[in-house]
Design a protein around this motif. Structure first.
Motif, PDB file in Angstrom:
ATOM      1  N   GLY A  32      -4.328   4.837  -0.245  1.00 27.04           N
ATOM      2  CA  GLY A  32      -4.065   3.403  -0.784  1.00 27.04           C
ATOM      3  C   GLY A  32      -2.739   3.378  -1.561  1.00 27.04           C
ATOM      4  N   LEU A  33      -2.017   2.077  -2.023  1.00 25.88           N
ATOM      5  CA  LEU A  33      -1.378   2.457  -2.973  1.00 25.88           C
ATOM      6  C   LEU A  33      -2.069   0.599  -3.454  1.00 25.88           C
ATOM      7  CD1 LEU A  33       0.674  -0.752  -2.422  1.00 25.88           C
ATOM      8  CD2 LEU A  33       1.041   0.956   0.097  1.00 25.88           C
ATOM      9  N   ILE A  34      -0.353   1.596  -5.092  1.00 28.40           N
ATOM     10  CA  ILE A  34      -0.732   0.045  -6.270  1.00 28.40           C
ATOM     11  C   ILE A  34       0.507  -0.266  -5.755  1.00 28.40           C
ATOM     12  CG2 ILE A  34      -0.660   1.731  -7.732  1.00 28.40           C
ATOM     13  CD1 ILE A  34      -2.979  -0.114  -9.309  1.00 28.40           C
ATOM     14  N   ILE A  35       1.028  -1.294  -6.086  1.00 30.84           N
ATOM     15  CA  ILE A  35       2.466  -2.069  -6.820  1.00 30.84           C
ATOM     16  C   ILE A  35       2.204  -2.887  -8.169  1.00 30.84           C
ATOM     17  CG2 ILE A  35       4.010  -3.526  -6.251  1.00 30.84           C
ATOM     18  CD1 ILE A  35       2.775  -3.202  -3.119  1.00 30.84           C
ATOM     19  N   ASN A  36       3.392  -2.549  -8.600  1.00 29.84           N
ATOM     20  CA  ASN A  36       3.466  -3.235 -10.615  1.00 29.84           C
ATOM     21  C   ASN A  36       4.565  -4.066 -10.316  1.00 29.84           C
ATOM     22  OD1 ASN A  36       4.231  -3.945 -12.801  1.00 29.84           O
ATOM     23  ND2 ASN A  36       4.702  -1.730 -13.446  1.00 29.84           N
ATOM     24  N   LYS A  37       4.041  -5.615 -10.003  1.00 27.90           N
ATOM     25  CA  LYS A  37       4.357  -6.474  -9.312  1.00 27.90           C
ATOM     26  C   LYS A  37       5.945  -7.004 -10.757  1.00 27.90           C
ATOM     27  CE  LYS A  37       1.488  -9.164  -6.982  1.00 27.90           C
ATOM     28  NZ  LYS A  37       1.304 -10.510  -7.044  1.00 27.90           N
ATOM     29  N   GLU A  38       5.385  -6.088 -11.363  1.00 21.18           N
ATOM     30  CA  GLU A  38       6.349  -6.158 -13.072  1.00 21.18           C
ATOM     31  C   GLU A  38       6.620  -7.671 -14.034  1.00 21.18           C
ATOM     32  OE1 GLU A  38       9.921  -3.381 -11.834  1.00 21.18           O
ATOM     33  OE2 GLU A  38       8.965  -1.862 -12.656  1.00 21.18           O
ATOM     34  N   GLU A  39       5.707  -8.048 -13.349  1.00 20.48           N
ATOM     35  CA  GLU A  39       5.424  -9.546 -14.462  1.00 20.48           C
ATOM     36  C   GLU A  39       5.080  -9.709 -16.198  1.00 20.48           C
ATOM     37  OE1 GLU A  39       2.760 -11.483 -11.553  1.00 20.48           O
ATOM     38  OE2 GLU A  39       4.824 -11.972  -9.666  1.00 20.48           O
ATOM     39  N   ALA A  40       5.258 -10.808 -16.521  1.00 19.49           N
ATOM     40  CA  ALA A  40       4.524 -10.417 -17.497  1.00 19.49           C
ATOM     41  C   ALA A  40       3.651 -11.053 -18.428  1.00 19.49           C
ATOM     42  CB  ALA A  40       5.120 -11.742 -18.159  1.00 19.49           C
ATOM     43  N   LYS A  41       2.216 -10.862 -16.816  1.00 19.13           N
ATOM     44  CA  LYS A  41       1.224 -11.211 -17.212  1.00 19.13           C
ATOM     45  C   LYS A  41       0.634 -10.043 -16.386  1.00 19.13           C
ATOM     46  CE  LYS A  41       0.864 -14.772 -14.527  1.00 19.13           C
ATOM     47  NZ  LYS A  41      -0.104 -15.774 -13.243  1.00 19.13           N
ATOM     48  N   LYS A  42       1.527  -8.600 -16.710  1.00 17.06           N
ATOM     49  CA  LYS A  42       1.127  -7.729 -15.894  1.00 17.06           C
ATOM     50  C   LYS A  42       0.008  -6.788 -14.957  1.00 17.06           C
ATOM     51  CE  LYS A  42       0.550  -5.811 -21.404  1.00 17.06           C
ATOM     52  NZ  LYS A  42      -0.559  -5.519 -22.255  1.00 17.06           N
ATOM     53  N   ASN A  43       0.429  -8.136 -13.556  1.00 14.51           N
ATOM     54  CA  ASN A  43      -0.306  -8.227 -12.376  1.00 14.51           C
ATOM     55  C   ASN A  43       0.654  -6.653 -11.347  1.00 14.51           C
ATOM     56  OD1 ASN A  43      -1.043 -10.837 -13.142  1.00 14.51           O
ATOM     57  ND2 ASN A  43      -0.169 -11.802 -11.005  1.00 14.51           N
ATOM     58  N   TRP A  44      -0.543  -6.464 -10.967  1.00 13.43           N
ATOM     59  CA  TRP A  44      -0.813  -5.258  -9.722  1.00 13.43           C
ATOM     60  C   TRP A  44      -1.411  -5.863  -8.466  1.00 13.43           C
ATOM     61  CZ3 TRP A  44       0.411  -0.315 -11.375  1.00 13.43           C
ATOM     62  CH2 TRP A  44       1.364  -0.213 -12.586  1.00 13.43           C
ATOM     63  N   ALA A  48      -6.398  -0.917  -0.459  1.00 12.63           N
ATOM     64  CA  ALA A  48      -6.971   0.905  -0.500  1.00 12.63           C
ATOM     65  C   ALA A  48      -7.895   0.299   0.991  1.00 12.63           C
ATOM     66  CB  ALA A  48      -8.592   0.455  -1.496  1.00 12.63           C
ATOM     67  N   VAL A  49      -7.605   1.890   1.674  1.00 16.09           N
ATOM     68  CA  VAL A  49      -8.111   1.664   2.862  1.00 16.09           C
ATOM     69  C   VAL A  49      -9.015   2.359   2.642  1.00 16.09           C
ATOM     70  CG1 VAL A  49      -7.566   2.824   5.058  1.00 16.09           C
ATOM     71  CG2 VAL A  49      -5.448   1.968   4.127  1.00 16.09           C
ATOM     72  N   VAL A  50     -10.418   2.065   3.362  1.00 13.02           N
ATOM     73  CA  VAL A  50     -11.969   2.411   2.963  1.00 13.02           C
ATOM     74  C   VAL A  50     -12.148   2.152   4.143  1.00 13.02           C
ATOM     75  CG1 VAL A  50     -11.484   1.489   1.214  1.00 13.02           C
ATOM     76  CG2 VAL A  50     -12.505   0.497   2.665  1.00 13.02           C
ATOM     77  N   ASP A  51     -13.401   3.103   4.792  1.00 13.68           N
ATOM     78  CA  ASP A  51     -14.255   2.918   5.213  1.00 13.68           C
ATOM     79  C   ASP A  51     -15.004   1.572   5.473  1.00 13.68           C
ATOM     80  OD1 ASP A  51     -17.701   3.633   6.944  1.00 13.68           O
ATOM     81  OD2 ASP A  51     -15.456   5.741   6.665  1.00 13.68           O
ATOM     82  N   LYS A  52     -15.224   1.139   7.246  1.00 17.80           N
ATOM     83  CA  LYS A  52     -16.003   0.522   7.377  1.00 17.80           C
ATOM     84  C   LYS A  52     -17.552  -0.379   6.922  1.00 17.80           C
ATOM     85  CE  LYS A  52     -13.295  -0.619  11.478  1.00 17.80           C
ATOM     86  NZ  LYS A  52     -13.053  -0.482  12.807  1.00 17.80           N
ATOM     87  N   ASN A  53     -17.878   0.777   6.278  1.00 14.46           N
ATOM     88  CA  ASN A  53     -19.352   0.284   5.162  1.00 14.46           C
ATOM     89  C   ASN A  53     -19.023   0.005   4.525  1.00 14.46           C
ATOM     90  OD1 ASN A  53     -17.992   2.726   4.197  1.00 14.46           O
ATOM     91  ND2 ASN A  53     -20.409   3.941   4.846  1.00 14.46           N
TER      92      ASN A  53
END
Length: 173
Positions: A32-44, A48-53
């Motif tokens: 998985g990865l997470i991207i900080n969009k660096e916007e005023a609203k603190k959006n991320w 997430a790569v997870v099992d198919k279940n």
């Protein structure tokens, strides 16, 4: 924008479930990865790569357009988690796993929780050495005290209408 490795993802609670049902539901990650969009609203943006279940679990949130509170840890598992109010943007099948895209607004980092906890303790009448001891105890616990603070933070983010404003701009575009 800044990109980080996603080390852990836990769904804490949402509006439709009892808090005890979802409290700390750890989602096992393949990657998985997470991207900080660096916007005023603190959006991320979270992938997430997870099992198919886990397909039905995340599809139910996507279909209902249901927000939930989650904790994420980035870079290394020993880092303190950040707390986000998330919504599922997409669930995509990969050859062996699922890729789940979440849009999140950060509501609390470790320092924010400590500040909120301290403020609550002062409101409850603690002071001096008793304040210090109770603060240490509740901070270590991360139980009911933190859960209450997170519930309040979750409600505050919903009241600010980040997702509603986002949906309106999408509908106009």
């Amino acid at each position: 924008m800044k990109t980080f490795k996603l080390c852990s993802l836990a769904v804490l609670f949402d509006d439709d479930h009892e808090k005890e049902d979802l409290e700390g539901k750890q989602i096992p990650l393949v990657d998985g990865l997470i991207i900080n969009k660096e916007e005023a609203k603190k959006n991320w943006l979270v992938e997430a790569v997870v099992d198919k279940n886990w397909r039905r679990f995340f599809e139910e949130y996507a279909e209902a357009d249901q927000q939930f509170m989650a904790e994420v840890t980035i870079t290394k598992k020993t880092n303190d988690p950040a707390t986000l109010v998330c919504s599922v943007k997409s669930v995509n099948e990969l050859s062996e796993h699922l890729s789940v895209h979440l849009d999140g607004v950060i509501v609390a980092k470790k320092d924010d929780l400590s500040d909120m906890l301290l403020k609550n303790l002062v409101k409850e009448g603690f002071s001096g050495e008793a304040l210090y001891e109770e603060f240490k105890k509740r901070k270590k616990d991360r139980g009911q005290a933190i859960q209450g603070i997170l519930t309040t933070a979750y409600e505050q983010v919903k009241e600010k209408g980040y997702y509603e404003a986002e949906k309106e701009s999408e509908n106009k575009g």
